[in-house]
Design a protein around this motif. Sequence first.
Motif, PDB file in Angstrom:
ATOM      1  N   LYS A 108       1.533  -0.315  20.386  1.00 34.70           N
ATOM      2  CA  LYS A 108       0.765  -0.321  19.148  1.00 34.70           C
ATOM      3  C   LYS A 108      -0.170   0.878  19.127  1.00 34.70           C
ATOM      4  O   LYS A 108      -0.530   1.408  20.172  1.00 34.70           O
ATOM      5  CB  LYS A 108      -0.059  -1.608  19.042  1.00 34.70           C
ATOM      6  CG  LYS A 108       0.793  -2.851  19.087  1.00 34.70           C
ATOM      7  CD  LYS A 108      -0.057  -4.087  19.222  1.00 34.70           C
ATOM      8  CE  LYS A 108       0.862  -5.280  19.431  1.00 34.70           C
ATOM      9  NZ  LYS A 108       0.160  -6.467  19.801  1.00 34.70           N
ATOM     10  N   ILE A 109      -0.560   1.304  17.933  1.00 34.23           N
ATOM     11  CA  ILE A 109      -1.542   2.379  17.819  1.00 34.23           C
ATOM     12  C   ILE A 109      -2.887   1.819  18.237  1.00 34.23           C
ATOM     13  O   ILE A 109      -3.328   0.797  17.738  1.00 34.23           O
ATOM     14  CB  ILE A 109      -1.620   2.921  16.381  1.00 34.23           C
ATOM     15  CG1 ILE A 109      -0.332   3.659  16.029  1.00 34.23           C
ATOM     16  CG2 ILE A 109      -2.825   3.854  16.222  1.00 34.23           C
ATOM     17  CD1 ILE A 109      -0.304   4.235  14.635  1.00 34.23           C
ATOM     18  N   GLY A 110      -3.545   2.481  19.158  1.00 32.72           N
ATOM     19  CA  GLY A 110      -4.863   2.046  19.579  1.00 32.72           C
ATOM     20  C   GLY A 110      -5.928   2.536  18.612  1.00 32.72           C
ATOM     21  O   GLY A 110      -5.649   3.323  17.709  1.00 32.72           O
ATOM     22  N   ASP A 111      -7.127   2.067  18.792  1.00 26.58           N
ATOM     23  CA  ASP A 111      -8.274   2.556  18.035  1.00 26.58           C
ATOM     24  C   ASP A 111      -8.131   2.330  16.531  1.00 26.58           C
ATOM     25  O   ASP A 111      -8.449   3.181  15.733  1.00 26.58           O
ATOM     26  CB  ASP A 111      -8.483   4.045  18.337  1.00 26.58           C
ATOM     27  CG  ASP A 111      -9.858   4.541  17.953  1.00 26.58           C
ATOM     28  OD1 ASP A 111     -10.805   3.726  18.001  1.00 26.58           O
ATOM     29  OD2 ASP A 111      -9.993   5.710  17.597  1.00 26.58           O
ATOM     30  N   SER A 112      -7.650   1.168  16.143  1.00 27.34           N
ATOM     31  CA  SER A 112      -7.436   0.908  14.717  1.00 27.34           C
ATOM     32  C   SER A 112      -8.580   0.088  14.132  1.00 27.34           C
ATOM     33  O   SER A 112      -8.424  -1.069  13.782  1.00 27.34           O
ATOM     34  CB  SER A 112      -6.096   0.213  14.488  1.00 27.34           C
ATOM     35  OG  SER A 112      -6.036  -1.008  15.165  1.00 27.34           O
ATOM     36  N   HIS A 113      -9.746   0.716  14.026  1.00 27.45           N
ATOM     37  CA  HIS A 113     -10.913   0.063  13.440  1.00 27.45           C
ATOM     38  C   HIS A 113     -11.083   0.521  11.991  1.00 27.45           C
ATOM     39  O   HIS A 113     -10.358   1.412  11.524  1.00 27.45           O
ATOM     40  CB  HIS A 113     -12.169   0.357  14.264  1.00 27.45           C
ATOM     41  CG  HIS A 113     -12.405   1.813  14.458  1.00 27.45           C
ATOM     42  ND1 HIS A 113     -12.958   2.613  13.486  1.00 27.45           N
ATOM     43  CD2 HIS A 113     -12.144   2.616  15.506  1.00 27.45           C
ATOM     44  CE1 HIS A 113     -13.044   3.854  13.927  1.00 27.45           C
ATOM     45  NE2 HIS A 113     -12.547   3.884  15.155  1.00 27.45           N
TER      46      HIS A 113
ATOM     47  N   ASP B 132      -6.607   8.041  10.713  1.00 30.72           N
ATOM     48  CA  ASP B 132      -6.813   8.655  12.026  1.00 30.72           C
ATOM     49  C   ASP B 132      -5.894   7.935  13.001  1.00 30.72           C
ATOM     50  O   ASP B 132      -6.190   6.849  13.470  1.00 30.72           O
ATOM     51  CB  ASP B 132      -8.269   8.529  12.460  1.00 30.72           C
ATOM     52  CG  ASP B 132      -8.519   9.136  13.837  1.00 30.72           C
ATOM     53  OD1 ASP B 132      -7.549   9.571  14.495  1.00 30.72           O
ATOM     54  OD2 ASP B 132      -9.678   9.146  14.258  1.00 30.72           O
ATOM     55  N   TYR B 133      -4.766   8.555  13.275  1.00 31.59           N
ATOM     56  CA  TYR B 133      -3.783   7.950  14.178  1.00 31.59           C
ATOM     57  C   TYR B 133      -3.460   8.888  15.328  1.00 31.59           C
ATOM     58  O   TYR B 133      -2.331   8.951  15.832  1.00 31.59           O
ATOM     59  CB  TYR B 133      -2.525   7.533  13.415  1.00 31.59           C
ATOM     60  CG  TYR B 133      -1.978   8.554  12.453  1.00 31.59           C
ATOM     61  CD1 TYR B 133      -1.031   9.482  12.853  1.00 31.59           C
ATOM     62  CD2 TYR B 133      -2.402   8.578  11.133  1.00 31.59           C
ATOM     63  CE1 TYR B 133      -0.517  10.411  11.975  1.00 31.59           C
ATOM     64  CE2 TYR B 133      -1.901   9.496  10.232  1.00 31.59           C
ATOM     65  CZ  TYR B 133      -0.949  10.411  10.657  1.00 31.59           C
ATOM     66  OH  TYR B 133      -0.450  11.326   9.764  1.00 31.59           O
ATOM     67  N   ALA B 134      -4.475   9.622  15.781  1.00 32.64           N
ATOM     68  CA  ALA B 134      -4.288  10.578  16.875  1.00 32.64           C
ATOM     69  C   ALA B 134      -3.857   9.878  18.168  1.00 32.64           C
ATOM     70  O   ALA B 134      -3.155  10.465  18.981  1.00 32.64           O
ATOM     71  CB  ALA B 134      -5.559  11.378  17.114  1.00 32.64           C
ATOM     72  N   SER B 135      -4.258   8.629  18.341  1.00 38.95           N
ATOM     73  CA  SER B 135      -3.876   7.922  19.568  1.00 38.95           C
ATOM     74  C   SER B 135      -2.356   7.771  19.666  1.00 38.95           C
ATOM     75  O   SER B 135      -1.820   7.629  20.755  1.00 38.95           O
ATOM     76  CB  SER B 135      -4.554   6.569  19.658  1.00 38.95           C
ATOM     77  OG  SER B 135      -4.083   5.693  18.649  1.00 38.95           O
ATOM     78  N   LEU B 136      -1.677   7.812  18.535  1.00 40.44           N
ATOM     79  CA  LEU B 136      -0.211   7.727  18.537  1.00 40.44           C
ATOM     80  C   LEU B 136       0.386   8.875  19.343  1.00 40.44           C
ATOM     81  O   LEU B 136       1.342   8.697  20.092  1.00 40.44           O
ATOM     82  CB  LEU B 136       0.313   7.738  17.107  1.00 40.44           C
ATOM     83  CG  LEU B 136       1.815   7.785  16.903  1.00 40.44           C
ATOM     84  CD1 LEU B 136       2.483   6.596  17.584  1.00 40.44           C
ATOM     85  CD2 LEU B 136       2.158   7.817  15.433  1.00 40.44           C
TER      86      LEU B 136
ATOM     87  N   ASN C 152      -3.756  -3.910   9.944  1.00 46.00           N
ATOM     88  CA  ASN C 152      -3.566  -3.657  11.378  1.00 46.00           C
ATOM     89  C   ASN C 152      -2.334  -4.372  11.900  1.00 46.00           C
ATOM     90  O   ASN C 152      -1.539  -3.806  12.643  1.00 46.00           O
ATOM     91  CB  ASN C 152      -4.792  -4.114  12.177  1.00 46.00           C
ATOM     92  CG  ASN C 152      -5.928  -3.115  12.159  1.00 46.00           C
ATOM     93  OD1 ASN C 152      -5.709  -1.911  12.127  1.00 46.00           O
ATOM     94  ND2 ASN C 152      -7.137  -3.621  12.177  1.00 46.00           N
ATOM     95  N   GLU C 153      -2.172  -5.643  11.510  1.00 49.98           N
ATOM     96  CA  GLU C 153      -1.026  -6.429  11.980  1.00 49.98           C
ATOM     97  C   GLU C 153       0.294  -5.843  11.482  1.00 49.98           C
ATOM     98  O   GLU C 153       1.265  -5.775  12.242  1.00 49.98           O
ATOM     99  CB  GLU C 153      -1.156  -7.880  11.535  1.00 49.98           C
ATOM    100  CG  GLU C 153      -2.229  -8.638  12.280  1.00 49.98           C
ATOM    101  CD  GLU C 153      -2.487 -10.025  11.699  1.00 49.98           C
ATOM    102  OE1 GLU C 153      -1.713 -10.483  10.832  1.00 49.98           O
ATOM    103  OE2 GLU C 153      -3.479 -10.647  12.129  1.00 49.98           O
TER     104      GLU C 153
END
Length: 90
Positions: free
Chosen positions: A60-65, A81-85, A46-47
Motif C-alpha cells: 500500500k502507499i504509505g503516508d496517506s494522511h 503526494d504519493y512519493a512513497s510509492l 484511502n481504502e
Amino acid sequence: MTTDSIRAMLAKPVYISRNGNVIVMEALTPWRERKDADYGVLEHWNECLDEEMDATYGFKIGDSHCGNWGIEPDGTVVMQDYASLEWQAC
C-alpha cells in the motif's frame, strides 16, 4: 507507470524534469480545505487506493494522511503526494 485504475486515483503530473528530481503536479484544493461534505470520509478514499495497490503490487502507499489528498476542479478526489510509492516500488 501503473494501472489505469490506480492512475485515476493519483494527481496528474504536468511536468517531470529529465532527471526526475522535479515533478510539478496539477493544482488541487487540499482535502482539509474542502467546502462541503459530499466527498465522504477520507478513510473511504484511502481504502480504495490501498485495495488497488495491494491487489496490483502487494503493498500500500504509505503516508496517506489528509495533507496528501486533494480535490480536482471536477470534484474527483485524488492523492496529490504519493512519493512513497517510488521508494516502495524500488
